[in-house]
Design a protein around this motif. Structure first.
Motif, PDB file in Angstrom:
ATOM      1  N   ALA A 116      23.474  39.160  42.642  1.00 42.78           N
ATOM      2  CA  ALA A 116      22.042  39.318  42.714  1.00 42.78           C
ATOM      3  C   ALA A 116      21.115  38.784  43.165  1.00 42.78           C
ATOM      4  O   ALA A 116      21.794  37.589  43.045  1.00 42.78           O
ATOM      5  N   ASP A 117      20.313  39.422  43.477  1.00 44.44           N
ATOM      6  CA  ASP A 117      19.348  38.719  44.382  1.00 44.44           C
ATOM      7  C   ASP A 117      20.223  37.600  45.415  1.00 44.44           C
ATOM      8  O   ASP A 117      18.738  36.715  45.003  1.00 44.44           O
ATOM      9  N   GLY A 118      20.789  37.680  46.284  1.00 41.73           N
ATOM     10  CA  GLY A 118      21.279  36.906  46.942  1.00 41.73           C
ATOM     11  C   GLY A 118      22.248  35.627  46.542  1.00 41.73           C
ATOM     12  O   GLY A 118      22.126  34.971  47.108  1.00 41.73           O
ATOM     13  N   HIS A 119      22.507  35.492  45.152  1.00 44.58           N
ATOM     14  CA  HIS A 119      23.319  35.097  44.628  1.00 44.58           C
ATOM     15  C   HIS A 119      24.205  35.257  43.276  1.00 44.58           C
ATOM     16  O   HIS A 119      24.866  36.856  42.976  1.00 44.58           O
ATOM     17  N   VAL A 120      25.391  34.519  43.328  1.00 45.10           N
ATOM     18  CA  VAL A 120      26.434  34.691  43.292  1.00 45.10           C
ATOM     19  C   VAL A 120      26.408  34.517  41.391  1.00 45.10           C
ATOM     20  O   VAL A 120      26.456  33.763  40.884  1.00 45.10           O
ATOM     21  N   THR A 121      26.525  35.509  40.548  1.00 40.74           N
ATOM     22  CA  THR A 121      26.422  35.690  39.301  1.00 40.74           C
ATOM     23  C   THR A 121      26.924  35.882  38.192  1.00 40.74           C
ATOM     24  O   THR A 121      27.437  35.554  37.311  1.00 40.74           O
ATOM     25  N   GLY A 122      27.798  36.802  38.669  1.00 44.74           N
ATOM     26  CA  GLY A 122      29.869  36.406  38.298  1.00 44.74           C
ATOM     27  C   GLY A 122      30.976  35.878  39.111  1.00 44.74           C
ATOM     28  O   GLY A 122      30.639  37.168  40.208  1.00 44.74           O
ATOM     29  N   LEU A 123      31.858  35.360  38.239  1.00 44.66           N
ATOM     30  CA  LEU A 123      33.291  35.412  38.951  1.00 44.66           C
ATOM     31  C   LEU A 123      34.027  35.664  37.956  1.00 44.66           C
ATOM     32  O   LEU A 123      34.032  35.231  36.888  1.00 44.66           O
ATOM     33  N   LYS A 124      34.904  36.891  37.685  1.00 44.46           N
ATOM     34  CA  LYS A 124      35.199  37.192  36.743  1.00 44.46           C
ATOM     35  C   LYS A 124      37.108  37.589  37.517  1.00 44.46           C
ATOM     36  O   LYS A 124      37.045  38.997  38.451  1.00 44.46           O
ATOM     37  N   LEU A 125      37.948  36.501  37.779  1.00 44.30           N
ATOM     38  CA  LEU A 125      39.064  36.853  38.258  1.00 44.30           C
ATOM     39  C   LEU A 125      40.516  36.559  37.360  1.00 44.30           C
ATOM     40  O   LEU A 125      40.947  36.188  36.793  1.00 44.30           O
ATOM     41  N   TYR A 126      39.822  37.523  36.137  1.00 40.54           N
ATOM     42  CA  TYR A 126      40.676  37.140  34.789  1.00 40.54           C
ATOM     43  C   TYR A 126      41.911  38.238  35.286  1.00 40.54           C
ATOM     44  O   TYR A 126      42.723  38.978  36.056  1.00 40.54           O
ATOM     45  N   ARG A 127      43.159  36.984  35.214  1.00 39.64           N
ATOM     46  CA  ARG A 127      44.337  37.797  35.163  1.00 39.64           C
ATOM     47  C   ARG A 127      44.955  38.366  36.276  1.00 39.64           C
ATOM     48  O   ARG A 127      45.023  39.732  36.937  1.00 39.64           O
ATOM     49  N   ASN A 128      44.662  37.507  37.659  1.00 38.32           N
ATOM     50  CA  ASN A 128      44.804  37.882  39.082  1.00 38.32           C
ATOM     51  C   ASN A 128      45.711  36.995  39.390  1.00 38.32           C
ATOM     52  O   ASN A 128      45.643  37.073  40.928  1.00 38.32           O
ATOM     53  N   ASN A 129      46.506  36.408  39.534  1.00 39.92           N
ATOM     54  CA  ASN A 129      47.507  35.277  39.644  1.00 39.92           C
ATOM     55  C   ASN A 129      47.215  34.235  40.229  1.00 39.92           C
ATOM     56  O   ASN A 129      47.880  34.187  41.560  1.00 39.92           O
ATOM     57  N   LEU A 130      45.603  33.431  39.755  1.00 45.71           N
ATOM     58  CA  LEU A 130      45.651  32.818  40.736  1.00 45.71           C
ATOM     59  C   LEU A 130      46.338  31.022  40.584  1.00 45.71           C
ATOM     60  O   LEU A 130      46.729  31.192  38.630  1.00 45.71           O
ATOM     61  N   LYS A 131      46.806  30.947  41.219  1.00 46.28           N
ATOM     62  CA  LYS A 131      48.151  29.340  40.559  1.00 46.28           C
ATOM     63  C   LYS A 131      47.356  28.254  41.705  1.00 46.28           C
ATOM     64  O   LYS A 131      47.110  28.318  42.977  1.00 46.28           O
ATOM     65  N   GLY A 132      47.890  27.465  40.708  1.00 45.74           N
ATOM     66  CA  GLY A 132      46.984  25.843  41.850  1.00 45.74           C
ATOM     67  C   GLY A 132      45.676  25.459  41.002  1.00 45.74           C
ATOM     68  O   GLY A 132      45.223  25.794  39.835  1.00 45.74           O
ATOM     69  N   LYS A 133      45.241  24.167  41.629  1.00 50.54           N
ATOM     70  CA  LYS A 133      43.568  23.756  41.600  1.00 50.54           C
ATOM     71  C   LYS A 133      42.493  24.465  41.298  1.00 50.54           C
ATOM     72  O   LYS A 133      42.365  25.465  42.398  1.00 50.54           O
ATOM     73  N   ILE A 134      41.402  23.964  40.183  1.00 49.49           N
ATOM     74  CA  ILE A 134      40.033  24.576  40.818  1.00 49.49           C
ATOM     75  C   ILE A 134      39.753  23.731  41.724  1.00 49.49           C
ATOM     76  O   ILE A 134      39.522  22.162  41.266  1.00 49.49           O
TER      77      ILE A 134
END
Length: 294
Positions: A63-81
């Motif tokens: 929104a307005d040129g910026h990331v306002t939401g990151l929703k990766l619920y139950r998406n098989n992300l494996k590793g470190k943030i």
């Protein structure tokens, strides 16, 4: 004239292309790419095409040129943030729950001043909880249950003045309940089930006037419950069993008109407040169901 028209059309085409591809700042896009790389993006359930515009990437809200939401619920992300999440300075919602994330939280994780919801439950995150929450003035929901966090709950937790939900259940947290929790006047849910928390509760629970759910079960708390808890009129769900409380007599005068579930090791109080065997399954349900897929 025809050549001029063609030239202007070409300029307009390239201008629009640049605007689309520059929809978010470079540093925000770079963090998303870093996250994709460090958590096995090629094996995600819902994959990203890194050649496409970030606005088309699954779970990315702009929104307005910026990331306002990151929703990766139950998406098989494996590793470190990876480090660098603070580059998403306009982020309001971050949901990485029900993945296979591991390692410590990056140092800049709690510098997201606009964040209102942070959900990291059901991962394998380790290490101690951060001590400084002074920049999280807008956070309303902090859910990190079913991880491998150790150490104490820091006093700084009381700095999140707008917090409504705090769920740290099923970790390896120890020590006493920080007194600063009584500063969370908007808190509606306090869930600390299944840790190693111990000692007497010195928190003035009566100051949490909006509290609807209080889950302290299966820790090592002892002594008497604060008598001020009996003044909480909005409680709907209470679980205290599996501790070493000396006495729960202070709850005898607790209003019960809104209570749907009350579980303790005191059978008299359980009967008084109408506990049934069916209600005891609620702890399991809350650990694994996602009622707000943010």
């Amino acid at each position: 004239m025809k050549n001029l028209f063609n030239y202007l059309s070409l300029v307009l085409f390239f201008t629009c292309s640049i605007m689309v591809n520059a929809q978010i700042p470079t540093n925000e896009k770079q963090f998303l790419i870093d996250l994709h790389k460090s958590t096995g993006g090629e094996k995600w359930q819902n994959k990203w095409n890194l050649q496409a515009d970030p606005s088309s990437w699954y779970g990315v809200e702009i929104a307005d040129g910026h990331v306002t939401g990151l929703k990766l619920y139950r998406n098989n992300l494996k590793g470190k943030i990876p480090m660098g999440v603070s580059k998403l300075s306009h982020l309001k919602t971050l949901n990485l729950a029900f993945n296979i994330l591991e390692g410590n939280l990056p140092n800049d994780f709690f510098q997201l001043e606009e964040l209102t919801s942070l959900r990291l439950e059901m991962n394998k995150l380790t290490g101690a909880l951060p001590k400084d929450y002074s920049q999280m003035k807008h956070l309303e929901e902090l859910s990190m249950f079913n991880n491998l966090f150790q150490g104490t709950i820091p006093e700084g937790i009381g700095e999140m003045s707008n917090l409504k939900t705090l769920n740290l259940s099923s970790n390896y947290l120890e020590g006493s309940l920080p007194k600063s929790i009584e500063k969370l006047g908007k808190l509606e849910q306090l869930e600390l089930f299944g840790n190693k928390l111990a000692g007497s509760i010195e928190v003035d629970l009566g100051r949490l006037v909006n509290l609807r759910e209080l889950i302290l079960s299966y820790n090592q708390f002892e002594g008497d419950l604060p008598s001020s808890m009996a003044s909480l009129t909005n409680l709907e769900f209470v679980q205290l069993q599996g501790n070493d409380f000396r006495s729960l007599n202070s709850l005898l005068r607790m209003p019960s008109s809104k209570l749907a579930v009350f579980d303790s090791d005191d059978e008299f109080l359980n009967l008084k407040f109408g506990t049934t065997e069916a209600s005891r399954t609620r702890i399991v349900d809350t650990k694994f169901e996602d009622t707000k897929r943010n």
